[in-house]
Design an enzyme around this catalytic site. Sequence first.
Site, PDB file in Angstrom:
ATOM      1  N   TRP A 150     -34.830  25.122  75.514  1.00 40.79           N
ATOM      2  CA  TRP A 150     -35.300  26.246  74.548  1.00 40.79           C
ATOM      3  C   TRP A 150     -35.156  27.711  74.770  1.00 40.79           C
ATOM      4  CZ3 TRP A 150     -36.630  29.212  79.150  1.00 40.79           C
ATOM      5  CH2 TRP A 150     -36.606  28.370  80.221  1.00 40.79           C
ATOM      6  N   ASN A 151     -34.603  27.846  75.645  1.00 37.93           N
ATOM      7  CA  ASN A 151     -33.767  29.663  75.762  1.00 37.93           C
ATOM      8  C   ASN A 151     -33.088  30.331  74.546  1.00 37.93           C
ATOM      9  OD1 ASN A 151     -31.790  28.131  76.670  1.00 37.93           O
ATOM     10  ND2 ASN A 151     -31.263  28.985  78.633  1.00 37.93           N
ATOM     11  N   LYS A 174     -31.118  16.659  69.381  1.00 36.17           N
ATOM     12  CA  LYS A 174     -32.177  16.810  69.577  1.00 36.17           C
ATOM     13  C   LYS A 174     -32.329  18.334  69.905  1.00 36.17           C
ATOM     14  CE  LYS A 174     -34.114  15.546  73.670  1.00 36.17           C
ATOM     15  NZ  LYS A 174     -35.127  17.082  73.464  1.00 36.17           N
ATOM     16  N   GLU A 177     -38.343  19.733  72.802  1.00 34.89           N
ATOM     17  CA  GLU A 177     -39.988  20.095  72.243  1.00 34.89           C
ATOM     18  C   GLU A 177     -40.385  21.508  71.923  1.00 34.89           C
ATOM     19  OE1 GLU A 177     -38.199  17.328  73.703  1.00 34.89           O
ATOM     20  OE2 GLU A 177     -37.213  16.336  72.011  1.00 34.89           O
ATOM     21  N   GLY A 227     -28.604  22.362  79.362  1.00 30.79           N
ATOM     22  CA  GLY A 227     -29.012  22.584  80.164  1.00 30.79           C
ATOM     23  C   GLY A 227     -29.057  22.438  81.511  1.00 30.79           C
ATOM     24  N   SER A 228     -29.931  21.988  82.361  1.00 29.07           N
ATOM     25  CA  SER A 228     -30.372  22.572  83.708  1.00 29.07           C
ATOM     26  C   SER A 228     -29.204  20.862  84.284  1.00 29.07           C
ATOM     27  CB  SER A 228     -31.544  21.667  83.787  1.00 29.07           C
ATOM     28  OG  SER A 228     -31.421  20.139  84.077  1.00 29.07           O
ATOM     29  N   LEU A 250     -23.859  24.259  81.866  1.00 27.01           N
ATOM     30  CA  LEU A 250     -25.570  23.761  82.631  1.00 27.01           C
ATOM     31  C   LEU A 250     -25.138  24.778  83.440  1.00 27.01           C
ATOM     32  CD1 LEU A 250     -24.218  20.408  84.215  1.00 27.01           C
ATOM     33  CD2 LEU A 250     -25.682  20.631  82.217  1.00 27.01           C
ATOM     34  N   CYS A 283     -28.153  31.476  80.845  1.00 26.53           N
ATOM     35  CA  CYS A 283     -27.664  30.452  82.083  1.00 26.53           C
ATOM     36  C   CYS A 283     -26.741  31.615  82.244  1.00 26.53           C
ATOM     37  CB  CYS A 283     -27.099  29.150  81.400  1.00 26.53           C
ATOM     38  SG  CYS A 283     -26.302  30.311  79.946  1.00 26.53           S
ATOM     39  N   GLU A 380     -31.284  28.331  91.064  1.00 20.56           N
ATOM     40  CA  GLU A 380     -30.925  29.216  89.725  1.00 20.56           C
ATOM     41  C   GLU A 380     -32.102  29.713  89.401  1.00 20.56           C
ATOM     42  OE1 GLU A 380     -29.790  26.688  86.124  1.00 20.56           O
ATOM     43  OE2 GLU A 380     -29.295  28.536  85.585  1.00 20.56           O
ATOM     44  N   GLU A 457     -17.951  25.787  73.980  1.00 23.98           N
ATOM     45  CA  GLU A 457     -17.845  26.064  73.034  1.00 23.98           C
ATOM     46  C   GLU A 457     -17.596  27.391  72.689  1.00 23.98           C
ATOM     47  OE1 GLU A 457     -22.682  25.368  73.798  1.00 23.98           O
ATOM     48  OE2 GLU A 457     -21.900  23.224  72.696  1.00 23.98           O
TER      49      GLU A 457
HETATM   50  P1  NAD Z   1     -35.346  20.041  82.369  1.00 22.54           P
HETATM   51  O1  NAD Z   1     -33.825  20.542  82.753  1.00 22.54           O
HETATM   52  O2  NAD Z   1     -36.128  19.463  82.673  1.00 22.54           O
HETATM   53  O3  NAD Z   1     -34.719  20.051  80.384  1.00 22.54           O
HETATM   54  C1  NAD Z   1     -33.655  21.306  80.185  1.00 22.54           C
HETATM   55  C2  NAD Z   1     -34.218  20.334  78.835  1.00 22.54           C
HETATM   56  O4  NAD Z   1     -33.037  19.639  78.778  1.00 22.54           O
HETATM   57  C3  NAD Z   1     -34.718  20.786  77.807  1.00 22.54           C
HETATM   58  O5  NAD Z   1     -34.237  21.035  76.036  1.00 22.54           O
HETATM   59  C4  NAD Z   1     -35.297  19.589  77.921  1.00 22.54           C
HETATM   60  O6  NAD Z   1     -35.720  19.307  76.676  1.00 22.54           O
HETATM   61  C5  NAD Z   1     -33.541  18.706  77.554  1.00 22.54           C
HETATM   62  N1  NAD Z   1     -34.398  17.568  78.979  1.00 22.54           N
HETATM   63  C6  NAD Z   1     -34.675  17.605  79.766  1.00 22.54           C
HETATM   64  N2  NAD Z   1     -34.469  15.620  80.219  1.00 22.54           N
HETATM   65  C7  NAD Z   1     -33.475  14.672  79.491  1.00 22.54           C
HETATM   66  C8  NAD Z   1     -32.760  13.663  79.167  1.00 22.54           C
HETATM   67  N3  NAD Z   1     -33.214  13.132  79.963  1.00 22.54           N
HETATM   68  N4  NAD Z   1     -32.600  13.663  78.238  1.00 22.54           N
HETATM   69  C9  NAD Z   1     -31.856  14.897  77.013  1.00 22.54           C
HETATM   70  N5  NAD Z   1     -32.398  15.857  76.778  1.00 22.54           N
HETATM   71  C10 NAD Z   1     -33.516  15.979  78.653  1.00 22.54           C
HETATM   72  O7  NAD Z   1     -36.064  21.573  82.835  1.00 22.54           O
HETATM   73  P2  NAD Z   1     -36.497  23.381  82.385  1.00 22.54           P
HETATM   74  O8  NAD Z   1     -37.786  22.913  83.197  1.00 22.54           O
HETATM   75  O9  NAD Z   1     -37.165  22.946  80.487  1.00 22.54           O
HETATM   76  O10 NAD Z   1     -36.439  24.077  82.223  1.00 22.54           O
HETATM   77  C11 NAD Z   1     -35.518  23.514  84.232  1.00 22.54           C
HETATM   78  C12 NAD Z   1     -34.163  24.390  84.503  1.00 22.54           C
HETATM   79  O11 NAD Z   1     -33.178  24.207  83.243  1.00 22.54           O
HETATM   80  C13 NAD Z   1     -34.452  25.859  84.245  1.00 22.54           C
HETATM   81  O12 NAD Z   1     -34.777  26.337  85.490  1.00 22.54           O
HETATM   82  C14 NAD Z   1     -32.631  26.161  84.327  1.00 22.54           C
HETATM   83  O13 NAD Z   1     -32.039  25.651  85.735  1.00 22.54           O
HETATM   84  C15 NAD Z   1     -32.158  25.364  83.434  1.00 22.54           C
HETATM   85  N6  NAD Z   1     -31.610  25.448  82.254  1.00 22.54           N
HETATM   86  C16 NAD Z   1     -30.726  25.589  81.945  1.00 22.54           C
HETATM   87  C17 NAD Z   1     -30.493  26.059  80.779  1.00 22.54           C
HETATM   88  C18 NAD Z   1     -29.445  26.432  80.342  1.00 22.54           C
HETATM   89  O14 NAD Z   1     -28.865  27.130  79.327  1.00 22.54           O
HETATM   90  N7  NAD Z   1     -28.572  25.903  80.498  1.00 22.54           N
HETATM   91  C19 NAD Z   1     -31.410  26.369  79.576  1.00 22.54           C
HETATM   92  C20 NAD Z   1     -32.824  25.780  79.938  1.00 22.54           C
HETATM   93  C21 NAD Z   1     -33.086  25.425  81.257  1.00 22.54           C
END
Ligand code: NAD
Length: 477
Positions: A150-151, A174, A177, A227-228, A250, A283, A380, A457
């Site tokens: 989402w960021n 995807k 959301e 993502g995470s 990540l 990130c 983080e 990327e």
């Molecule tokens: P999260 O890990 O639950 O979600 C991060 C993203 O991953 C969300 O957009 C979510 O929709 C997607 N996601 C989650 N589970 C998934 C799955 N099983 N399959 C596919 N997609 C999935 O956490 P959050 O609460 O949104 O963010 C928490 C941490 O995530 C942050 O503290 C940060 O460390 C990390 N984060 C990193 C980035 C990045 O740019 N690398 C971006 C957002 C969050």
Amino acid sequence: MYEELALYIDGEFRQGSGGAGEDVINPATEEALAFLPHASKDDLDRALASAAEGFRVWRDTSAHDRGKVLWKAGELIRERADAIGRTLTLEEGKTLAEAVVEVKVAADIFQWYAEEGRRAYGRLIPSRLPGARQMVIREPVGPVAAFTPWNFPAVTPARKMAGALGAGCSCIIKPSEETPGTAVAMARALHEAGLPRGVLSVVFGVPSQVSEHLVPSPIIRKVTFTGSIPVGKHLTRLAADGMKRTTMELGGHAPVVVFDDVDVDKAATVAAGGKFRNAGQVCVSPTRFFVHEKVYGKFVKKFTEIASGMKLGNGLDEAVEMGPLANERRVAAIDEFVSDARGCGADVTTGGERVGNQGYFYSPTVLADVPDGARMMFEEPFGPVAPMQSWTDFDEVMEKANGLEFGLAAYAFTTSTERAARVSERLETGLVGVNHCAISFAETPFGGVKESGYGHEGGIEGLDAYLTSKFVTQMNA
Ligand code: NAD
């Protein structure tokens, strides 16, 4: 004002066939912006079948013609940057100025890959067998499943869609959301630019259910995620079962090493600009400040002045310099990080609290003398907090900078070219910014090492991620 939300499957914008969905929340007001439809299993199967068909069509379209579609989409996105930027601010919270720039960068990414897709050159290898001609041909890897957070609702989906489509792959994405409107708006631009049906699908749902349906499908040949770290590892394991290629962008925990030779006010101003962009939910955000003891006091003072002077508020207000956090989870998380650091003896020089009782606002926060044992020094933080420590010995500070499992970005501030070279060689990260924080462009590779993931990327690497090499040897009959 806000984007009309829909799934995009098989060339059509539509609602989910099961009727499920969720509200998208404006983080500045906590009000619902719109209802987001979720894709049912049938919808996902339809997306998969159309990705298979779309791949056949797109793979056989010349790179030149594919480029025309991507270029046109980039033009449409740029023309609509103000409207899409508004959608982005409404759903994510960042300031409108940041949002509009982000949308323009996304347009740039589509146009860069429109061009670069035409340069997926193979090569000829001289043969040791007389009469044989040896060729390496670059081919698109196949349908891609992409997952974005989402960021950066414009740039992150754009990198994945443009890289995949530029290489000749089809893609099911995807997006988050929590910030779906920006991706839907970009899909509309691609649709209007003439993208053949099935080449792109945009789906939403319960993230784990969507990825567990898409990733194991034999149609999908490549998985890309931002993502995470825990979710990245989970998706990598899922992909491993089908031996699918993966790109994992990540988390990070970027050290900032400030030497004693800098113009302190300038370095603090540049670093604070990088820190509070998107309220620190980046990130590659600078997150661990190691400042030489000779300039430490002055640096902390200047950084604190900047942070405490920032105007916090709804990102749509032009005077605002930092918007809310993107969701309530981040407010709770940042509050916990700050109280933990306080408990460990850190000195909160400004901020350190939630602001107001409507919207997810958290004050820009600076913490001095944060001990290594404070959680924010090794987890983080992903928010508007800047923990600081002083250092005297270069080897010791390098050990700290490289001491975590993260390896995405790092920064250094020095006026010495010799020190700049030495510190960038020593930092164990995929990205290093010296004296500035602008470390990502359409044409430059972006990616981490260690647990921050692998693959890139952006740049030629971002096209390579979606290509495979086929070796053909041909003997005269
Ligand atoms: P999260 O890990 O639950 O979600 C991060 C993203 O991953 C969300 O957009 C979510 O929709 C997607 N996601 C989650 N589970 C998934 C799955 N099983 N399959 C596919 N997609 C999935 O956490 P959050 O609460 O949104 O963010 C928490 C941490 O995530 C942050 O503290 C940060 O460390 C990390 N984060 C990193 C980035 C990045 O740019 N690398 C971006 C957002 C969050």
